[in-house]
Design an enzyme around this catalytic site. Structure first.
Site, PDB file in Angstrom:
ATOM      1  N   GLY A  45      54.839  25.575  -0.155  1.00 43.61           N
ATOM      2  CA  GLY A  45      54.357  25.938   1.178  1.00 43.61           C
ATOM      3  C   GLY A  45      52.927  25.466   1.336  1.00 43.61           C
ATOM      4  N   CYS A  92      48.875  29.742  -5.793  1.00 46.69           N
ATOM      5  CA  CYS A  92      48.364  29.197  -4.529  1.00 46.69           C
ATOM      6  C   CYS A  92      47.706  27.861  -4.825  1.00 46.69           C
ATOM      7  CB  CYS A  92      47.353  30.160  -3.902  1.00 46.69           C
ATOM      8  SG  CYS A  92      46.708  29.580  -2.314  1.00 46.69           S
ATOM      9  N   LEU A  93      47.990  26.864  -4.002  1.00 45.48           N
ATOM     10  CA  LEU A  93      47.392  25.535  -4.204  1.00 45.48           C
ATOM     11  C   LEU A  93      45.876  25.587  -4.042  1.00 45.48           C
ATOM     12  CD1 LEU A  93      50.014  23.329  -2.314  1.00 45.48           C
ATOM     13  CD2 LEU A  93      49.757  23.602  -4.795  1.00 45.48           C
ATOM     14  N   HIS A 134      53.142  34.709   2.341  1.00 42.79           N
ATOM     15  CA  HIS A 134      51.957  34.096   1.715  1.00 42.79           C
ATOM     16  C   HIS A 134      51.266  33.149   2.708  1.00 42.79           C
ATOM     17  CE1 HIS A 134      50.003  32.071  -1.944  1.00 42.79           C
ATOM     18  NE2 HIS A 134      49.821  31.171  -0.990  1.00 42.79           N
TER      19      HIS A 134
HETATM   20  O1  GNR Z   1      53.279  26.360  -4.139  1.00 44.37           O
HETATM   21  C1  GNR Z   1      53.195  27.582  -3.990  1.00 44.37           C
HETATM   22  N1  GNR Z   1      53.956  28.390  -4.756  1.00 44.37           N
HETATM   23  C2  GNR Z   1      54.090  29.752  -4.529  1.00 44.37           C
HETATM   24  C3  GNR Z   1      54.691  30.521  -5.510  1.00 44.37           C
HETATM   25  C4  GNR Z   1      54.873  31.875  -5.337  1.00 44.37           C
HETATM   26  C5  GNR Z   1      54.464  32.471  -4.164  1.00 44.37           C
HETATM   27  C6  GNR Z   1      53.848  31.727  -3.179  1.00 44.37           C
HETATM   28  C7  GNR Z   1      53.674  30.374  -3.355  1.00 44.37           C
HETATM   29  S1  GNR Z   1      52.938  29.431  -2.104  1.00 44.37           S
HETATM   30  C8  GNR Z   1      52.218  28.133  -3.015  1.00 44.37           C
HETATM   31  C9  GNR Z   1      51.645  27.078  -2.105  1.00 44.37           C
HETATM   32  C10 GNR Z   1      50.478  27.657  -1.346  1.00 44.37           C
HETATM   33  O2  GNR Z   1      49.408  27.906  -1.838  1.00 44.37           O
HETATM   34  N2  GNR Z   1      50.672  27.939  -0.095  1.00 44.37           N
HETATM   35  O3  GNR Z   1      49.695  28.503   0.636  1.00 44.37           O
HETATM   36 NI    NI Z   2      48.449  29.588  -0.775  1.00 44.61          NI
END
Ligand code: GNR
Ligand code: NI
Length: 174
Positions: A45, A92-93, A134
């Site tokens: 995401g 989270c990225l 998220h």
């Molecule tokens: O890549 C993502 N993996 C993830 C794993 C568990 C719960 C939420 C996420 S979202 C994250 C990508 C991201 O930071 N989106 O804002």
């Molecule tokens: Ni995130």
């Protein structure tokens, strides 16, 4: 075009993103860049504020772990219903290398506008439901570490400070 992903803490990531007024080619180009950036970073995401754009746009693709899923772009998503509780180890990225258990609703009903300008509603469960929550958090200036204890959050803040310092040394112009 792959865009640079902001690393937390960053003042942009604390801001509330503004609703998209009309779904035009500029928004569709933003969605395209967001998918490219998400796939490049191997995420499931991405929210527009993570690439420095304070608009209510998110993209999702949970196919790595939910093969029946598909890529989805949501403009102005609104959570209409939240049901049940679940916990999942989130990452989270914008907070690379960190993962912690977060409690979320297990099932969500979300209304959004798609890139063709059509209103949609979707009921999601599993990882997709978690990812939607998220990403909508990001649109409201919240990241997953805001759901953790102060102690855990401050430890992660220190590690991100060190990560940013290391990156600045390796790429002085970036
Ligand atoms: O890549 C993502 N993996 C993830 C794993 C568990 C719960 C939420 C996420 S979202 C994250 C990508 C991201 O930071 N989106 O804002
Ligand atoms: Ni995130």
């Amino acid at each position: 075009m792959v865009r640079e992903i902001l690393i937390w803490p960053d003042p942009i990531l604390k801001k509330t993103a503004a609703p998209v007024a009309s779904v035009d080619d500029k928004v569709r180009k933003l969605v395209e860049d967001m998918f490219e950036t998400m796939y490049d970073a191997e995420g499931i995401g991405l929210a527009a504020p993570q690439i420095g754009v304070l608009q209510r746009v998110i993209v999702l693709d949970t196919r790595p772990r939910q093969p029946e899923s598909r890529p989805i772009a949501m403009i102005n998503p609104e959570l209409l219903e939240l049901h049940g509780k679940t916990t999942y180890e989130e990452g989270c990225l914008s907070i690379p290398g960190e993962a912690e258990e977060v409690e979320r609703a297990a099932v969500v009903k979300v209304r959004y506008v798609d890139p063709d300008g059509n209103e949609q509603t979707l009921v999601a469960d599993g990882l997709l439901a978690i990812a939607i929550q998220h990403e909508t958090d990001h649109l409201n200036g919240t990241v997953f570490v805001d759901h953790l204890s102060t102690l855990k959050r401050e430890l992660i803040r220190k590690r991100m400070k060190r990560l940013k310092a290391e990156r600045a040394e390796v790429r002085p112009q970036a």
